[in-house]
Design an enzyme around this catalytic site. Structure first.
Site, PDB file in Angstrom:
ATOM      1  N   CYS A 139       9.364 -17.456 -14.277  1.00 45.20           N
ATOM      2  CA  CYS A 139      10.921 -16.925 -14.670  1.00 45.20           C
ATOM      3  C   CYS A 139      11.731 -17.985 -14.191  1.00 45.20           C
ATOM      4  CB  CYS A 139      10.915 -15.425 -14.236  1.00 45.20           C
ATOM      5  SG  CYS A 139      10.984 -15.566 -12.348  1.00 45.20           S
ATOM      6  N   ASP A 168      15.375  -9.758 -17.759  1.00 41.68           N
ATOM      7  CA  ASP A 168      15.892 -10.138 -16.242  1.00 41.68           C
ATOM      8  C   ASP A 168      16.552  -9.026 -15.660  1.00 41.68           C
ATOM      9  OD1 ASP A 168      16.923 -11.259 -14.129  1.00 41.68           O
ATOM     10  OD2 ASP A 168      17.992 -12.818 -15.271  1.00 41.68           O
ATOM     11  N   CYS A 211      12.410 -12.472  -8.541  1.00 39.50           N
ATOM     12  CA  CYS A 211      12.302 -10.952  -9.206  1.00 39.50           C
ATOM     13  C   CYS A 211      11.077 -10.903 -10.062  1.00 39.50           C
ATOM     14  CB  CYS A 211      13.719 -10.772 -10.113  1.00 39.50           C
ATOM     15  SG  CYS A 211      15.164 -10.651  -9.294  1.00 39.50           S
ATOM     16  N   ARG A 212      11.016 -11.362 -11.172  1.00 37.85           N
ATOM     17  CA  ARG A 212       9.744 -10.955 -12.079  1.00 37.85           C
ATOM     18  C   ARG A 212       8.513 -11.832 -11.676  1.00 37.85           C
ATOM     19  NH1 ARG A 212      13.084 -12.607 -17.161  1.00 37.85           N
ATOM     20  NH2 ARG A 212      13.970 -14.042 -15.765  1.00 37.85           N
ATOM     21  N   SER A 213       8.653 -13.146 -11.680  1.00 34.03           N
ATOM     22  CA  SER A 213       7.334 -13.989 -11.618  1.00 34.03           C
ATOM     23  C   SER A 213       6.669 -13.517 -10.097  1.00 34.03           C
ATOM     24  CB  SER A 213       7.572 -15.360 -11.828  1.00 34.03           C
ATOM     25  OG  SER A 213       8.508 -16.064 -10.829  1.00 34.03           O
ATOM     26  N   ASN A 271      12.404 -17.168  -9.926  1.00 39.43           N
ATOM     27  CA  ASN A 271      11.243 -17.046  -9.174  1.00 39.43           C
ATOM     28  C   ASN A 271      11.501 -16.259  -7.848  1.00 39.43           C
ATOM     29  OD1 ASN A 271       9.162 -19.288  -7.209  1.00 39.43           O
ATOM     30  ND2 ASN A 271       8.447 -17.483  -8.391  1.00 39.43           N
TER      31      ASN A 271
HETATM   32  P1  4NP Z   1      14.280 -13.914 -11.899  1.00 42.29           P
HETATM   33  O1  4NP Z   1      15.563 -13.220 -11.796  1.00 42.29           O
HETATM   34  O2  4NP Z   1      14.068 -15.002 -12.998  1.00 42.29           O
HETATM   35  O3  4NP Z   1      13.208 -12.879 -12.487  1.00 42.29           O
HETATM   36  O4  4NP Z   1      13.841 -14.309 -10.650  1.00 42.29           O
HETATM   37  C1  4NP Z   1      16.671 -13.870 -11.634  1.00 42.29           C
HETATM   38  C2  4NP Z   1      16.927 -14.264 -10.313  1.00 42.29           C
HETATM   39  C3  4NP Z   1      18.190 -15.091  -9.940  1.00 42.29           C
HETATM   40  C4  4NP Z   1      19.082 -15.211 -11.060  1.00 42.29           C
HETATM   41  C5  4NP Z   1      18.729 -14.976 -12.235  1.00 42.29           C
HETATM   42  C6  4NP Z   1      17.551 -14.461 -12.563  1.00 42.29           C
HETATM   43  N1  4NP Z   1      20.273 -16.145 -10.658  1.00 42.29           N
HETATM   44  O5  4NP Z   1      20.969 -16.271 -11.677  1.00 42.29           O
HETATM   45  O6  4NP Z   1      20.151 -16.581  -9.502  1.00 42.29           O
END
Ligand code: 4NP
Length: 156
Positions: free
Chosen positions: A8, A123, A13-15, A11
């Site tokens: 994602c 996201d 939240c989702r992955s 790294n």
């Molecule tokens: P992820 O979520 O891609 O599912 O880990 C996010 C975590 C942090 C950010 C964006 C999405 N960020 O902009 O910091």
């Protein structure tokens, strides 16, 4: 050993949640000697960090152990992982750019979601806890089918 990388943006939240859910299923089906997982982000924002507290909370609520330290996708990943699972289309395109090619085993995670094939895992970072529960359900369905697909393809 067949290796699966979940990717994602951050790294956190989702992955890492996808990795945790997949690991729980690998254990449940006794596939530990055949399948290995990892996760990575396309960005450098959260390198070395634990998963987001909301991902930890939703994993806890579903009795799914979760543990990961954020890392960025690297060009060696295309040699190491037979399956690279992008959470959304933006991740997918960024992976292609970062690896300099579209690896054969690159998929959109929800290509394996029977309820909404080819959709994105949204996201959840700027939303609330319910968004993480929704993501959990999408990942749970998709991981189930992904494992079935891999087992059939590789005869395991
Ligand atoms: P992820 O979520 O891609 O599912 O880990 C996010 C975590 C942090 C950010 C964006 C999405 N960020 O902009 O910091």
């Amino acid at each position: 050993m067949i290796k699966i990388l979940f990717v994602c943006l951050g790294n956190i939240c989702r992955s890492p949640l996808a990795e945790a859910i997949c690991n729980a299923k690998i254990k449940e089906y006794g596939l530990e000697s055949s399948l290995l997982t990892d996760s990575a982000g396309t960005s450098t924002y959260h390198i070395g960090e634990d998963p987001d507290p909301r991902s930890i909370e939703v994993a806890r609520a579903h009795h799914t152990p979760i543990s990961h330290k954020g890392r960025q996708v690297s060009s060696s990943d295309k040699h190491e992982f037979q399956y690279i699972m992008a959470m959304d289309r933006s991740n997918f395109q960024n992976i292609v750019s970062m690896l300099g090619e579209q690896p054969e085993g690159l998929y959109l995670m929800r290509d394996f979601d029977p309820e909404s094939r080819g959709a994105e895992v949204p996201d959840p970072y700027y939303g609330g806890q319910q968004g993480f529960e929704d993501v959990y359900q999408m990942l749970d369905r998709s991981c189930e089918e992904l494992i079935d697909f891999i087992r059939e393809k590789h005869n395991i």
